[in-house]
Design a protein around this motif. Structure first.
Motif, PDB file in Angstrom:
ATOM      1  N   LYS A 137       0.834  -1.206   0.000  1.00 34.67           N
ATOM      2  CA  LYS A 137       0.000   0.000   0.000  1.00 34.67           C
ATOM      3  C   LYS A 137       0.865   1.251   0.000  1.00 34.67           C
ATOM      4  O   LYS A 137       0.594   2.206  -0.739  1.00 34.67           O
ATOM      5  CB  LYS A 137      -0.922   0.016   1.225  1.00 34.67           C
ATOM      6  N   ALA A 138       1.920   1.250   0.824  1.00 34.39           N
ATOM      7  CA  ALA A 138       2.794   2.420   0.904  1.00 34.39           C
ATOM      8  C   ALA A 138       3.505   2.667  -0.423  1.00 34.39           C
ATOM      9  O   ALA A 138       3.615   3.813  -0.874  1.00 34.39           O
ATOM     10  CB  ALA A 138       3.811   2.237   2.030  1.00 34.39           C
ATOM     11  N   GLU A 139       3.972   1.592  -1.062  1.00 30.54           N
ATOM     12  CA  GLU A 139       4.677   1.723  -2.345  1.00 30.54           C
ATOM     13  C   GLU A 139       3.787   2.325  -3.423  1.00 30.54           C
ATOM     14  O   GLU A 139       4.275   2.980  -4.343  1.00 30.54           O
ATOM     15  CB  GLU A 139       5.169   0.356  -2.817  1.00 30.54           C
ATOM     16  N   HIS A 140       2.497   2.094  -3.317  1.00 38.13           N
ATOM     17  CA  HIS A 140       1.570   2.562  -4.347  1.00 38.13           C
ATOM     18  C   HIS A 140       0.645   3.672  -3.855  1.00 38.13           C
ATOM     19  O   HIS A 140      -0.394   3.934  -4.470  1.00 38.13           O
ATOM     20  CB  HIS A 140       0.766   1.369  -4.887  1.00 38.13           C
ATOM     21  N   ALA A 141       1.022   4.291  -2.740  1.00 40.33           N
ATOM     22  CA  ALA A 141       0.291   5.427  -2.178  1.00 40.33           C
ATOM     23  C   ALA A 141      -1.188   5.113  -1.944  1.00 40.33           C
ATOM     24  O   ALA A 141      -2.059   5.957  -2.159  1.00 40.33           O
ATOM     25  CB  ALA A 141       0.458   6.664  -3.053  1.00 40.33           C
ATOM     26  N   LEU A 142      -1.464   3.887  -1.511  1.00 37.77           N
ATOM     27  CA  LEU A 142      -2.830   3.511  -1.165  1.00 37.77           C
ATOM     28  C   LEU A 142      -3.078   3.826   0.305  1.00 37.77           C
ATOM     29  O   LEU A 142      -2.140   3.800   1.119  1.00 37.77           O
ATOM     30  CB  LEU A 142      -3.048   2.019  -1.434  1.00 37.77           C
ATOM     31  N   PRO A 143      -4.318   4.101   0.694  1.00 35.54           N
ATOM     32  CA  PRO A 143      -4.601   4.417   2.095  1.00 35.54           C
ATOM     33  C   PRO A 143      -4.332   3.213   3.008  1.00 35.54           C
ATOM     34  O   PRO A 143      -4.520   2.060   2.604  1.00 35.54           O
ATOM     35  CB  PRO A 143      -6.081   4.796   2.105  1.00 35.54           C
ATOM     36  N   ALA A 144      -3.899   3.519   4.222  1.00 34.12           N
ATOM     37  CA  ALA A 144      -3.601   2.466   5.196  1.00 34.12           C
ATOM     38  C   ALA A 144      -4.859   1.754   5.662  1.00 34.12           C
ATOM     39  O   ALA A 144      -4.806   0.609   6.093  1.00 34.12           O
ATOM     40  CB  ALA A 144      -2.856   3.068   6.394  1.00 34.12           C
ATOM     41  N   PHE A 145      -5.994   2.392   5.539  1.00 35.29           N
ATOM     42  CA  PHE A 145      -7.245   1.876   6.077  1.00 35.29           C
ATOM     43  C   PHE A 145      -8.259   1.687   4.961  1.00 35.29           C
ATOM     44  O   PHE A 145      -8.455   2.583   4.144  1.00 35.29           O
ATOM     45  CB  PHE A 145      -7.761   2.863   7.132  1.00 35.29           C
ATOM     46  N   ASP A 146      -8.886   0.528   4.931  1.00 34.25           N
ATOM     47  CA  ASP A 146      -9.908   0.216   3.933  1.00 34.25           C
ATOM     48  C   ASP A 146     -11.192  -0.171   4.676  1.00 34.25           C
ATOM     49  O   ASP A 146     -11.370  -1.328   5.057  1.00 34.25           O
ATOM     50  CB  ASP A 146      -9.433  -0.930   3.043  1.00 34.25           C
ATOM     51  N   PRO A 147     -12.085   0.804   4.912  1.00 31.73           N
ATOM     52  CA  PRO A 147     -13.288   0.525   5.704  1.00 31.73           C
ATOM     53  C   PRO A 147     -14.152  -0.594   5.127  1.00 31.73           C
ATOM     54  O   PRO A 147     -14.713  -1.398   5.872  1.00 31.73           O
ATOM     55  CB  PRO A 147     -14.052   1.846   5.703  1.00 31.73           C
ATOM     56  N   GLY A 148     -14.254  -0.691   3.817  1.00 30.58           N
ATOM     57  CA  GLY A 148     -15.062  -1.744   3.205  1.00 30.58           C
ATOM     58  C   GLY A 148     -14.496  -3.123   3.488  1.00 30.58           C
ATOM     59  O   GLY A 148     -15.237  -4.054   3.817  1.00 30.58           O
ATOM     60  N   ARG A 149     -13.193  -3.251   3.372  1.00 33.26           N
ATOM     61  CA  ARG A 149     -12.523  -4.522   3.665  1.00 33.26           C
ATOM     62  C   ARG A 149     -12.700  -4.884   5.131  1.00 33.26           C
ATOM     63  O   ARG A 149     -12.990  -6.028   5.472  1.00 33.26           O
ATOM     64  CB  ARG A 149     -11.036  -4.416   3.309  1.00 33.26           C
ATOM     65  N   GLU A 150     -12.534  -3.906   6.012  1.00 30.45           N
ATOM     66  CA  GLU A 150     -12.665  -4.175   7.445  1.00 30.45           C
ATOM     67  C   GLU A 150     -14.077  -4.649   7.790  1.00 30.45           C
ATOM     68  O   GLU A 150     -14.258  -5.601   8.549  1.00 30.45           O
ATOM     69  CB  GLU A 150     -12.300  -2.932   8.264  1.00 30.45           C
ATOM     70  N   GLU A 151     -15.082  -4.024   7.209  1.00 32.34           N
ATOM     71  CA  GLU A 151     -16.467  -4.419   7.466  1.00 32.34           C
ATOM     72  C   GLU A 151     -16.738  -5.828   6.935  1.00 32.34           C
ATOM     73  O   GLU A 151     -17.372  -6.641   7.604  1.00 32.34           O
ATOM     74  CB  GLU A 151     -17.441  -3.416   6.846  1.00 32.34           C
TER      75      GLU A 151
END
Length: 99
Positions: A43-57
């Motif tokens: 995620k860091a390498e591709h500037a993606l957010p650390a948190f994915d609310p949809g995945r967590e739910e």
């Protein structure tokens, strides 16, 4: 009053099984955190957010369902998942430099 030898032997056996399960849990959590660290780096390498609310739910719902199927109180699974995901998100923020 002391317990009969058979009771003490059964107690010792049950505790041994619990100790084995605890070891399995610890090793499983360690592997889970190794994998989520890989996710965090990706995620860091591709500037993606650390948190994915949809995945967590989705994970929460999936684990609650698995818990119910296994005869475990889904609230226990929810509580444990919450603790784990909080730590994972913290690790992802550290990896990405968000702090």
């Amino acid at each position: 009053m002391t317990a009969p030898d058979a009771t003490l032997a059964e107690l010792s056996d049950l505790r041994g099984r619990i100790d084995t399960l605890d070891a399995i849990l610890v090793h499983t959590l360690a592997e889970r955190f190794r994998q989520t660290a890989r996710v965090g780096r990706l995620k860091a390498e591709h500037a993606l957010p650390a948190f994915d609310p949809g995945r967590e739910e989705a994970q929460r719902e999936r684990l609650e369902s698995l818990a119910a199927e296994a005869g475990l109180d889904p609230g226990i699974a929810r509580d444990i998942l919450g603790l784990v995901t909080d730590r994972v998100k913290e690790n992802h923020r550290k990896i990405s430099g968000e702090q």
